[in-house]
Design a protein around this motif. Structure first.
Motif, PDB file in Angstrom:
ATOM      1  N   THR A  29       6.993   9.918 -22.113  1.00 27.54           N
ATOM      2  CA  THR A  29       5.804   9.346 -22.591  1.00 27.54           C
ATOM      3  C   THR A  29       4.711  10.631 -21.640  1.00 27.54           C
ATOM      4  O   THR A  29       5.391  10.526 -20.713  1.00 27.54           O
ATOM      5  N   GLY A  30       3.656  10.033 -21.823  1.00 24.38           N
ATOM      6  CA  GLY A  30       2.471  10.756 -21.188  1.00 24.38           C
ATOM      7  C   GLY A  30       1.008  10.820 -21.555  1.00 24.38           C
ATOM      8  O   GLY A  30       0.928  10.397 -22.783  1.00 24.38           O
ATOM      9  N   ASP A  31       0.357  11.451 -20.617  1.00 21.31           N
ATOM     10  CA  ASP A  31      -1.400  11.241 -20.960  1.00 21.31           C
ATOM     11  C   ASP A  31      -1.965  12.695 -20.455  1.00 21.31           C
ATOM     12  O   ASP A  31      -1.380  13.368 -19.320  1.00 21.31           O
ATOM     13  N   GLU A  32      -3.407  12.637 -20.514  1.00 20.74           N
ATOM     14  CA  GLU A  32      -3.791  13.027 -19.306  1.00 20.74           C
ATOM     15  C   GLU A  32      -4.677  12.423 -18.720  1.00 20.74           C
ATOM     16  O   GLU A  32      -4.856  11.576 -18.859  1.00 20.74           O
ATOM     17  N   SER A  33      -4.920  13.262 -17.423  1.00 20.45           N
ATOM     18  CA  SER A  33      -5.738  12.018 -16.361  1.00 20.45           C
ATOM     19  C   SER A  33      -6.985  12.986 -15.692  1.00 20.45           C
ATOM     20  O   SER A  33      -6.210  14.442 -15.395  1.00 20.45           O
ATOM     21  N   TRP A  34      -8.169  12.826 -14.819  1.00 17.94           N
ATOM     22  CA  TRP A  34      -8.322  13.861 -14.779  1.00 17.94           C
ATOM     23  C   TRP A  34      -8.374  13.442 -12.552  1.00 17.94           C
ATOM     24  O   TRP A  34      -8.727  12.684 -12.507  1.00 17.94           O
ATOM     25  N   VAL A  35      -8.278  14.209 -11.992  1.00 16.40           N
ATOM     26  CA  VAL A  35      -7.996  14.262 -10.118  1.00 16.40           C
ATOM     27  C   VAL A  35      -9.279  15.021  -9.763  1.00 16.40           C
ATOM     28  O   VAL A  35      -9.700  16.002  -9.970  1.00 16.40           O
ATOM     29  N   LEU A  36      -9.747  13.992  -9.098  1.00 15.38           N
ATOM     30  CA  LEU A  36     -10.945  14.479  -8.983  1.00 15.38           C
ATOM     31  C   LEU A  36     -11.361  15.480  -6.822  1.00 15.38           C
ATOM     32  O   LEU A  36      -9.733  15.775  -6.342  1.00 15.38           O
ATOM     33  N   TYR A  37     -11.742  16.814  -6.258  1.00 11.79           N
ATOM     34  CA  TYR A  37     -11.497  17.144  -5.425  1.00 11.79           C
ATOM     35  C   TYR A  37     -11.870  16.143  -4.144  1.00 11.79           C
ATOM     36  O   TYR A  37     -11.056  16.317  -3.222  1.00 11.79           O
ATOM     37  N   TYR A  38     -12.774  14.595  -4.816  1.00 12.69           N
ATOM     38  CA  TYR A  38     -12.924  13.818  -3.561  1.00 12.69           C
ATOM     39  C   TYR A  38     -13.095  12.388  -3.947  1.00 12.69           C
ATOM     40  O   TYR A  38     -13.819  12.774  -5.101  1.00 12.69           O
ATOM     41  N   ASP A  39     -12.139  11.659  -3.634  1.00  9.09           N
ATOM     42  CA  ASP A  39     -13.042  10.589  -3.942  1.00  9.09           C
ATOM     43  C   ASP A  39     -12.568   9.269  -2.916  1.00  9.09           C
ATOM     44  O   ASP A  39     -12.043   9.335  -2.204  1.00  9.09           O
ATOM     45  N   SER A  40     -13.694   9.042  -2.884  1.00 15.68           N
ATOM     46  CA  SER A  40     -14.232   7.682  -1.598  1.00 15.68           C
ATOM     47  C   SER A  40     -12.956   6.732  -1.523  1.00 15.68           C
ATOM     48  O   SER A  40     -12.631   6.145  -2.526  1.00 15.68           O
ATOM     49  N   GLU A  41     -13.006   6.408  -0.241  1.00 16.87           N
ATOM     50  CA  GLU A  41     -11.919   5.124   0.332  1.00 16.87           C
ATOM     51  C   GLU A  41     -12.387   4.474  -0.819  1.00 16.87           C
ATOM     52  O   GLU A  41     -13.713   4.175  -0.924  1.00 16.87           O
ATOM     53  N   CYS A  42     -11.266   2.916  -1.330  1.00 18.85           N
ATOM     54  CA  CYS A  42     -11.797   2.262  -1.984  1.00 18.85           C
ATOM     55  C   CYS A  42     -11.821   1.534  -0.813  1.00 18.85           C
ATOM     56  O   CYS A  42     -11.860   1.153   0.793  1.00 18.85           O
ATOM     57  N   LYS A  43     -12.350  -0.217  -1.233  1.00 20.38           N
ATOM     58  CA  LYS A  43     -12.716  -1.143  -0.059  1.00 20.38           C
ATOM     59  C   LYS A  43     -11.295  -0.893   0.718  1.00 20.38           C
ATOM     60  O   LYS A  43     -11.629  -2.133   2.281  1.00 20.38           O
ATOM     61  N   ALA A  44      -9.715  -1.809  -0.005  1.00 23.33           N
ATOM     62  CA  ALA A  44      -8.974  -2.320   0.475  1.00 23.33           C
ATOM     63  C   ALA A  44      -8.671  -0.990   2.453  1.00 23.33           C
ATOM     64  O   ALA A  44      -8.474  -1.373   2.637  1.00 23.33           O
TER      65      ALA A  44
END
Length: 203
Positions: A29-44
Motif C-alpha cells: 500500500t502507498g500514497d503521497e503526502s506533503w512534508v513541511l520544512y517547519y510545522d508548529s507544535e501541536c497543543k499536546a
C-alpha cells in the motif's frame, strides 16, 4: 457510495477470513503526502509544567512553513518497499505518476522477489488513469472505495506517525527533509509496519 464501500470491504474481509494473515502479508500500500520544512507544535507538545501561581506563557502565532516536499511511500508488513520525493518544479500529474509504478515494480523485483503482492492505493485521478493502469499491469490491484483514506494504512497510520515525529522540526532545504524522513522510516521495526496493516481488518 456507501453500498460500494460496503461491497469492497466485504470482498476484502472475505479474503482475510479465507487466507488469514497470509493475505495481509501480500498487501502493498502507498500514497503521497506533503512534508513541511517547519510545522508548529501541536497543543499536546507545547504543554509544559507550571506552578499554579505562575503566569501563563506568551503564545506566538506560528504560521506553518510554505516550503514543503511531496513524498511517496509504498509499504507492506515488512517495511518500506519504495520511497521517492518530488523534484522541485514538478507536479504530480499523469505523466509524473506513471514513473512511480514503473520504479515500484523494479524495486519489488529487487527486495520482494519471492512475494506476489496485491497493490492497494486510493482512487485519486493520477492513480486511476489509463496510462497508470497500463503501467500497473503486472500488479494485482485490490478494490478500494473512493474517498476512503481511512482504509489506506499509509494515510491512517504511517503518515500521521511520521507527521507527529516531524512536528516542530526545522529544515533548511529539501535534502534535510528527505534525509530525516528516510532516517525515521529506517528506524521503525517490521512490527511497526505490520501493526498498521493489521488495523485494516478492524477498519
Amino acid at each position: 457510495m456507501k453500498a460500494q464501500r460496503e461491497d469492497m470491504c466485504t470482498q476484502l474481509l472475505e479474503r482475510y477470513n479465507a487466507e488469514g494473515e497470509t493475505f495481509l502479508q501480500r498487501i502493498l500500500t502507498g500514497d503521497e503526502s506533503w512534508v513541511l520544512y517547519y510545522d508548529s507544535e501541536c497543543k499536546a507538545q507545547s504543554m509544559e509544567y507550571r506552578h499554579k501561581t505562575s503566569p501563563s506563557p506568551r503564545k506566538f502565532k506560528v504560521v506553518a512553513s510554505a516550503r514543503k516536499v511531496l513524498i511517496t511511500i509504498f509499504l507492506d508488513m515488512e517495511g518500506v518497499v519504495h520511497m521517492e520525493f518530488l523534484e522541485k518544479g514538478q507536479t504530480v500529474n499523469f505523466e509524473r505518476y506513471i514513473s512511480t509504478p514503473r520504479a515500484l515494480k523494479v524495486r519489488l523485483r529487487r527486495v520482494r522477489c519471492d512475494k506476489d503482492s496485491f497493490l492497494q492505493h486510493d482512487n485519486a485521478r493520477p492513480h486511476t488513469s489509463r496510462q497508470t493502469q497500463d503501467a500497473l499491469l503486472e500488479l494485482t490491484t485490490l478494490p478500494h472505495p473512493a474517498y476512503s483514506l481511512d482504509l489506506a494504512p499509509s494515510d491512517y497510520y504511517l503518515f500521521p506517525q511520521l507527521r507527529k515525529y516531524l512536528k516542530s522540526h526545522h529544515y533548511d532545504n529539501d535534502e534535510a527533509v528527505i534525509a530525516d524522513v528516510r532516517r525515521w522510516c529506517r528506524g521503525q521495526s517490521s512490527e511497526f509496519f505490520a501493526d498498521g496493516v493489521r488495523q485494516l481488518v478492524k477498519r
